[in-house]
Design a protein around this motif. Structure first.
Motif, PDB file in Angstrom:
ATOM      1  N   GLU A 118       0.832  -1.208   0.000  1.00 39.77           N
ATOM      2  CA  GLU A 118       0.000   0.000   0.000  1.00 39.77           C
ATOM      3  C   GLU A 118       0.864   1.254   0.000  1.00 39.77           C
ATOM      4  OE1 GLU A 118      -3.651  -2.053   2.561  1.00 39.77           O
ATOM      5  OE2 GLU A 118      -2.372  -0.524   3.465  1.00 39.77           O
ATOM      6  N   GLY A 119       1.967   1.239   0.750  1.00 44.69           N
ATOM      7  CA  GLY A 119       2.865   2.387   0.762  1.00 44.69           C
ATOM      8  C   GLY A 119       3.486   2.650  -0.601  1.00 44.69           C
ATOM      9  N   ILE A 120       3.881   1.594  -1.313  1.00 43.39           N
ATOM     10  CA  ILE A 120       4.485   1.746  -2.637  1.00 43.39           C
ATOM     11  C   ILE A 120       3.479   2.328  -3.627  1.00 43.39           C
ATOM     12  CG2 ILE A 120       5.421   0.473  -4.599  1.00 43.39           C
ATOM     13  CD1 ILE A 120       6.712  -1.438  -2.579  1.00 43.39           C
ATOM     14  N   ILE A 121       2.256   1.782  -3.616  1.00 44.19           N
ATOM     15  CA  ILE A 121       1.249   2.230  -4.580  1.00 44.19           C
ATOM     16  C   ILE A 121       0.821   3.671  -4.285  1.00 44.19           C
ATOM     17  CG2 ILE A 121      -1.088   1.814  -5.436  1.00 44.19           C
ATOM     18  CD1 ILE A 121      -0.606  -1.166  -4.955  1.00 44.19           C
ATOM     19  N   MET A 126       1.110   9.675  -5.356  1.00 42.48           N
ATOM     20  CA  MET A 126       1.492  10.999  -4.869  1.00 42.48           C
ATOM     21  C   MET A 126       2.616  11.597  -5.709  1.00 42.48           C
ATOM     22  SD  MET A 126       1.335  10.155  -0.769  1.00 42.48           S
ATOM     23  CE  MET A 126       1.972  11.751  -0.293  1.00 42.48           C
ATOM     24  N   THR A 127       3.579  10.773  -6.121  1.00 43.49           N
ATOM     25  CA  THR A 127       4.666  11.262  -6.964  1.00 43.49           C
ATOM     26  C   THR A 127       4.137  11.696  -8.329  1.00 43.49           C
ATOM     27  OG1 THR A 127       6.207   9.767  -5.843  1.00 43.49           O
ATOM     28  CG2 THR A 127       6.892  10.665  -7.964  1.00 43.49           C
ATOM     29  N   ARG A 128       3.219  10.930  -8.873  1.00 46.10           N
ATOM     30  CA  ARG A 128       2.642  11.287 -10.172  1.00 46.10           C
ATOM     31  C   ARG A 128       1.870  12.603 -10.100  1.00 46.10           C
ATOM     32  NH1 ARG A 128       1.330   8.900 -15.000  1.00 46.10           N
ATOM     33  NH2 ARG A 128      -0.559   9.663 -16.011  1.00 46.10           N
ATOM     34  N   GLU A 129       1.199  12.833  -8.979  1.00 48.51           N
ATOM     35  CA  GLU A 129       0.425  14.067  -8.816  1.00 48.51           C
ATOM     36  C   GLU A 129       1.273  15.233  -8.338  1.00 48.51           C
ATOM     37  OE1 GLU A 129      -2.644  14.412  -9.772  1.00 48.51           O
ATOM     38  OE2 GLU A 129      -2.773  12.305 -10.369  1.00 48.51           O
ATOM     39  N   GLY A 130       2.565  14.991  -8.065  1.00 40.79           N
ATOM     40  CA  GLY A 130       3.455  16.064  -7.646  1.00 40.79           C
ATOM     41  C   GLY A 130       3.286  16.490  -6.209  1.00 40.79           C
ATOM     42  N   VAL A 131       2.821  15.589  -5.336  1.00 36.73           N
ATOM     43  CA  VAL A 131       2.605  15.940  -3.929  1.00 36.73           C
ATOM     44  C   VAL A 131       3.414  15.005  -3.030  1.00 36.73           C
ATOM     45  CG1 VAL A 131       0.333  16.954  -4.247  1.00 36.73           C
ATOM     46  CG2 VAL A 131       0.514  14.495  -3.907  1.00 36.73           C
ATOM     47  N   SER A 132       4.576  14.562  -3.498  1.00 35.02           N
ATOM     48  CA  SER A 132       5.371  13.612  -2.722  1.00 35.02           C
ATOM     49  C   SER A 132       6.090  14.241  -1.546  1.00 35.02           C
ATOM     50  CB  SER A 132       6.404  12.934  -3.640  1.00 35.02           C
ATOM     51  OG  SER A 132       7.205  13.905  -4.270  1.00 35.02           O
ATOM     52  N   GLY A 133       6.279  15.578  -1.572  1.00 36.64           N
ATOM     53  CA  GLY A 133       6.911  16.243  -0.439  1.00 36.64           C
ATOM     54  C   GLY A 133       8.428  16.171  -0.499  1.00 36.64           C
ATOM     55  N   PRO A 134       9.106  16.624   0.578  1.00 39.24           N
ATOM     56  CA  PRO A 134      10.564  16.706   0.566  1.00 39.24           C
ATOM     57  C   PRO A 134      11.273  15.394   0.871  1.00 39.24           C
ATOM     58  CG  PRO A 134       9.728  17.556   2.633  1.00 39.24           C
ATOM     59  CD  PRO A 134       8.516  17.197   1.805  1.00 39.24           C
ATOM     60  N   LEU A 135      10.559  14.340   1.222  1.00 40.60           N
ATOM     61  CA  LEU A 135      11.193  13.084   1.605  1.00 40.60           C
ATOM     62  C   LEU A 135      11.755  12.374   0.387  1.00 40.60           C
ATOM     63  CD1 LEU A 135       8.605  11.703   4.200  1.00 40.60           C
ATOM     64  CD2 LEU A 135      10.753  12.871   4.673  1.00 40.60           C
ATOM     65  N   THR A 145       3.916   3.523   4.641  1.00 46.97           N
ATOM     66  CA  THR A 145       3.816   2.172   5.207  1.00 46.97           C
ATOM     67  C   THR A 145       3.541   2.229   6.702  1.00 46.97           C
ATOM     68  OG1 THR A 145       5.324   1.299   3.527  1.00 46.97           O
ATOM     69  CG2 THR A 145       5.047   0.004   5.526  1.00 46.97           C
ATOM     70  N   LEU A 146       4.208   3.128   7.404  1.00 53.31           N
ATOM     71  CA  LEU A 146       3.973   3.285   8.843  1.00 53.31           C
ATOM     72  C   LEU A 146       2.538   3.728   9.113  1.00 53.31           C
ATOM     73  CD1 LEU A 146       5.100   3.276  11.719  1.00 53.31           C
ATOM     74  CD2 LEU A 146       5.857   5.636  11.348  1.00 53.31           C
ATOM     75  N   VAL A 147       2.015   4.641   8.287  1.00 53.83           N
ATOM     76  CA  VAL A 147       0.627   5.085   8.452  1.00 53.83           C
ATOM     77  C   VAL A 147      -0.325   3.914   8.237  1.00 53.83           C
ATOM     78  CG1 VAL A 147      -1.178   6.550   7.484  1.00 53.83           C
ATOM     79  CG2 VAL A 147       1.108   7.471   7.844  1.00 53.83           C
ATOM     80  N   ALA A 148      -0.067   3.091   7.207  1.00 53.91           N
ATOM     81  CA  ALA A 148      -0.917   1.931   6.946  1.00 53.91           C
ATOM     82  C   ALA A 148      -0.851   0.926   8.091  1.00 53.91           C
ATOM     83  CB  ALA A 148      -0.505   1.266   5.634  1.00 53.91           C
ATOM     84  N   LEU A 149       0.339   0.720   8.667  1.00 53.30           N
ATOM     85  CA  LEU A 149       0.488  -0.208   9.777  1.00 53.30           C
ATOM     86  C   LEU A 149      -0.231   0.299  11.026  1.00 53.30           C
ATOM     87  CD1 LEU A 149       1.751  -2.817  10.847  1.00 53.30           C
ATOM     88  CD2 LEU A 149       3.820  -1.508  11.378  1.00 53.30           C
ATOM     89  N   LEU A 150      -0.094   1.592  11.312  1.00 52.62           N
ATOM     90  CA  LEU A 150      -0.797   2.163  12.461  1.00 52.62           C
ATOM     91  C   LEU A 150      -2.312   2.104  12.268  1.00 52.62           C
ATOM     92  CD1 LEU A 150       1.435   5.292  13.223  1.00 52.62           C
ATOM     93  CD2 LEU A 150       1.345   3.117  14.474  1.00 52.62           C
ATOM     94  N   TYR A 151      -2.764   2.305  11.042  1.00 54.32           N
ATOM     95  CA  TYR A 151      -4.198   2.210  10.754  1.00 54.32           C
ATOM     96  C   TYR A 151      -4.701   0.789  10.966  1.00 54.32           C
ATOM     97  CZ  TYR A 151      -8.604   2.682   8.211  1.00 54.32           C
ATOM     98  OH  TYR A 151      -9.927   2.684   7.855  1.00 54.32           O
TER      99      TYR A 151
END
Length: 265
Positions: A118-121, A126-135, A145-151
């Protein structure tokens, strides 16, 4: 003599003098000097690094696959058990049903694989839409992935609490097994699309709808099992609708808005 001089001068190199050079005259009559723009060439575009070439992402995937290879000795039996947990509402387990610590290890590793997929997809979208951020690529995938695991852990705790408060122990156990089985089978379904988009980011236009379809299919089957377990009369239907709004719809909407807000930081 004149013809000979003309033939000799034809073979002599032609030298361009300063007064013969083309000039650009401005309104003030000054001459433009410096390097000509077209002789400087064009700056090369930076080559985009594929997510699959990131060493951190590859190490993460290799680690999960090693865990799966260590635990997946009798994978056909475990997948059959997951399918049974997802569909069955039988209150008495089969005598020949095998529940071992290895199955728990497989379940944990497959759930972790689902979160990474889920994190990869999501990161590809997000990268395609240009909202990937500074990471970096690995940082962004690890964060999602961490967000998905916490969810997942939050859902597990919420379902356990609701089952403890509103139903008996057997029904609660069957409900939790169905949830874990749905996430395990979802992880097995998402791993191939995630690997495709990892090495071919352009395929996200096909992979993302496929991943969303797999996710909602797993949720729909799990919700159907909960309905079969808890529906008794019209009053229980009202409680079931409240459960859908509280644990299935509202958290997902909040999670979507939260990811969108973090991506804009």
């Amino acid at each position: 003599m004149t013809a000979r001089a003309d033939s000799v001068s034809a073979w002599q190199p032609q030298v361009c003098h300063e007064f013969q050079a083309p000039v650009a005259v401005s309104e003030k009559g000054s001459m433009t000097t410096g390097m000509v723009a077209y002789m400087a060439g064009e700056s090369p575009m930076e080559r985009t690094l594929l997510p699959g070439y990131d060493s951190g992402v590859l190490c993460l995937l290799i680690g999960i696959f090693l865990i799966l290879a260590y635990n997946f000795r009798h994978y056909s039996t475990f997948i059959k058990n997951f399918s049974t947990d997802l569909w069955s509402v039988r209150r008495r387990e089969n005598t020949f049903s095998v529940r071992t610590f290895s199955e728990t290890g497989i379940q944990m590793s497959v759930v972790l694989l689902a979160c990474v997929s889920e994190g990869i997809i999501v990161n590809s979208v997000m990268t395609r839409e240009g909202v990937s951020g500074p990471l970096s690529t690995f940082g962004a995938i690890a964060a999602v992935t961490l967000v998905a695991l916490l969810y997942y852990l939050w859902q597990l705790a919420a379902y356990r609490t609701v089952g403890y408060v509103f139903t008996d122990k057997v029904s609660s156990r069957l409900w939790l097994k169905g949830f874990n089985a749905s996430q395990s089978l979802l992880g097995l379904a998402l791993v191939a699309p995630a690997l495709v988009v990892l090495f071919n980011p352009g395929a996200v236009v096909v992979v993302f709808p496929m991943g969303v379809l797999f996710y909602f299919m797993a949720r729909f089957i799990f919700i159907c099992k909960g309905f079969r377990l808890f529906y008794d009369n019209f009053g229980s239907l009202i409680y079931f609708i409240l459960y859908l709004c509280t644990l299935e719809i509202v958290p997902l909407v909040l999670l979507y808005r939260g990811i969108g807000f973090l991506s804009m930081l």
